[in-house]
Design an enzyme around this catalytic site. Structure first.
Site, short mmCIF file in Angstrom:
data_model
loop_
_atom_site.label_atom_id
_atom_site.label_comp_id
_atom_site.label_asym_id
_atom_site.label_seq_id
_atom_site.Cartn_x
_atom_site.Cartn_y
_atom_site.Cartn_z
N ARG A 50 1.09 -1.08 0.15
CA ARG A 50 0.04 -0.27 -0.61
C ARG A 50 0.56 1.08 0.25
O ARG A 50 1.91 1.32 0.16
CB ARG A 50 -0.64 0.20 1.37
CG ARG A 50 -1.84 -0.80 1.54
CD ARG A 50 -2.47 -0.95 2.92
NE ARG A 50 -4.20 -2.56 2.65
CZ ARG A 50 -3.53 -3.62 3.44
NH1 ARG A 50 -1.77 -3.25 3.54
NH2 ARG A 50 -4.42 -4.37 3.92
N LYS A 79 -2.85 -1.52 7.82
CA LYS A 79 -3.59 -2.17 8.14
C LYS A 79 -4.46 -2.92 8.64
O LYS A 79 -5.45 -2.45 9.94
CB LYS A 79 -4.55 -2.03 6.61
CG LYS A 79 -6.62 -2.09 6.90
CD LYS A 79 -6.88 -2.24 4.95
CE LYS A 79 -8.25 -2.37 5.20
NZ LYS A 79 -8.71 -1.87 3.67
N HIS A 138 -3.43 2.19 -5.25
CA HIS A 138 -3.94 1.10 -4.87
C HIS A 138 -4.26 -0.35 -5.39
O HIS A 138 -4.16 -1.22 -5.00
CB HIS A 138 -5.14 1.53 -3.83
CG HIS A 138 -5.06 0.36 -2.96
ND1 HIS A 138 -4.83 0.28 -1.35
CD2 HIS A 138 -5.83 -0.99 -2.90
CE1 HIS A 138 -5.02 -0.73 -1.12
NE2 HIS A 138 -5.90 -1.26 -1.48
N ARG A 141 -1.68 -3.58 -6.52
CA ARG A 141 -2.56 -4.53 -5.75
C ARG A 141 -3.31 -5.73 -6.15
O ARG A 141 -2.73 -6.57 -6.70
CB ARG A 141 -2.91 -4.08 -4.31
CG ARG A 141 -1.88 -3.53 -3.50
CD ARG A 141 -2.24 -3.24 -1.99
NE ARG A 141 -3.08 -4.05 -1.14
CZ ARG A 141 -2.81 -4.51 -0.13
NH1 ARG A 141 -1.13 -5.36 -0.27
NH2 ARG A 141 -3.70 -5.45 0.25
N HIS A 165 -3.84 -9.59 3.91
CA HIS A 165 -4.69 -9.90 3.67
C HIS A 165 -5.19 -10.86 5.27
O HIS A 165 -4.13 -11.92 5.37
CB HIS A 165 -6.24 -10.87 3.15
CG HIS A 165 -6.40 -9.64 1.49
ND1 HIS A 165 -6.74 -9.68 0.34
CD2 HIS A 165 -5.99 -8.18 1.71
CE1 HIS A 165 -6.49 -8.69 -0.68
NE2 HIS A 165 -6.31 -7.50 0.49
N TYR A 175 -5.48 -22.31 13.43
CA TYR A 175 -4.61 -23.22 12.42
C TYR A 175 -3.23 -22.85 11.58
O TYR A 175 -2.53 -23.32 11.08
CB TYR A 175 -5.56 -24.57 11.68
CG TYR A 175 -6.03 -25.15 12.95
CD1 TYR A 175 -5.71 -26.22 14.48
CD2 TYR A 175 -7.86 -24.41 13.30
CE1 TYR A 175 -6.32 -26.57 15.38
CE2 TYR A 175 -8.39 -25.60 13.87
CZ TYR A 175 -7.52 -26.50 14.84
OH TYR A 175 -8.27 -27.37 15.80
#
Length: 197
Positions: A50, A79, A138, A141, A165, A175
């Site tokens: 970003r 973020k 942006h 991405r 993310h 997990y």
């Protein structure tokens, strides 16, 4: 208050098709923009980062020791508010080598024109628009993600981790503790190679 909760409408940023990104990088390099701006944009594209992460990147966040050179973006600039470690491609490392000559003593990798001030977000956006590309910074991405989906065999989770993310499913997140750094290193190297064709 009795009305149902409204879902936020996700506004999608304008993105270049992945096969046009290499041409955009060439246009950036040939432009009359400042060297720090050119380096910052190319580094942003290569790392799928970003704007704020790149503009405020500092030399003390970079570790070029082998076997895996990385850039560790501190949680405060992320973020998701978690440190994000990005494996650096050979090309990204070369850009850092060129950026070193621009050092102004502030610790910023890509310093702005004003002493010890970071580049502004507008500086990066303005250059892309001036070069005639209908894309948001942006959006690179998205270009990266689409390339990963369409041109590679990497699992979806590898590109999702590359984009920092978070896993929405809490059971799955409990997990999935690996950061897949070796696979992400291979992916970022492939992305850099794709962009240099």
């Amino acid at each position: 208050e009795a009305l149902p909760k409204q879902n936020k409408v996700q506004k999608h940023r304008k993105a270049l098709p992945y096969y046009e990104v290499a041409g955009c990088i060439n246009a950036i390099k040939s432009s009359k923009a400042g060297e720090a701006t050119k380096h910052a944009l190319e580094f942003l594209i290569l790392t799928a980062s970003r704007s704020g992460e790149i503009r405020n990147a500092r030399w003390d966040e970079i570790s070029l020791s082998s076997p895996l050179p990385v850039w560790s973006v501190p949680a405060a600039r992320m973020k998701a508010k978690r440190t994000h470690t990005i494996p650096l491609s050979t090309k990204a490392i070369a850009i850092l080598g060129e950026a070193e000559a621009l050092s102004d003593g502030s610790g910023l990798i890509f310093p702005g024109t004003r002493q010890e001030k970071a580049l502004s977000d507008m500086t990066l956006s303005k250059l892309i628009k001036e070069l005639g590309f209908d894309a948001d910074v942006h959006g690179f991405r998205t270009s990266f993600k689409t390339w990963a989906q369409e041109k590679t065999d990497f699992a979806n989770e590898v590109s999702e981790l590359a984009l920092a993310h978070t896993i929405k499913n809490k059971a799955e997140a409990a997990y999935a503790r690996s950061d897949l750094i070796e696979k992400r290193k291979a992916m970022m190297e492939q992305w850099a190679e794709y962009l240099s064709r």
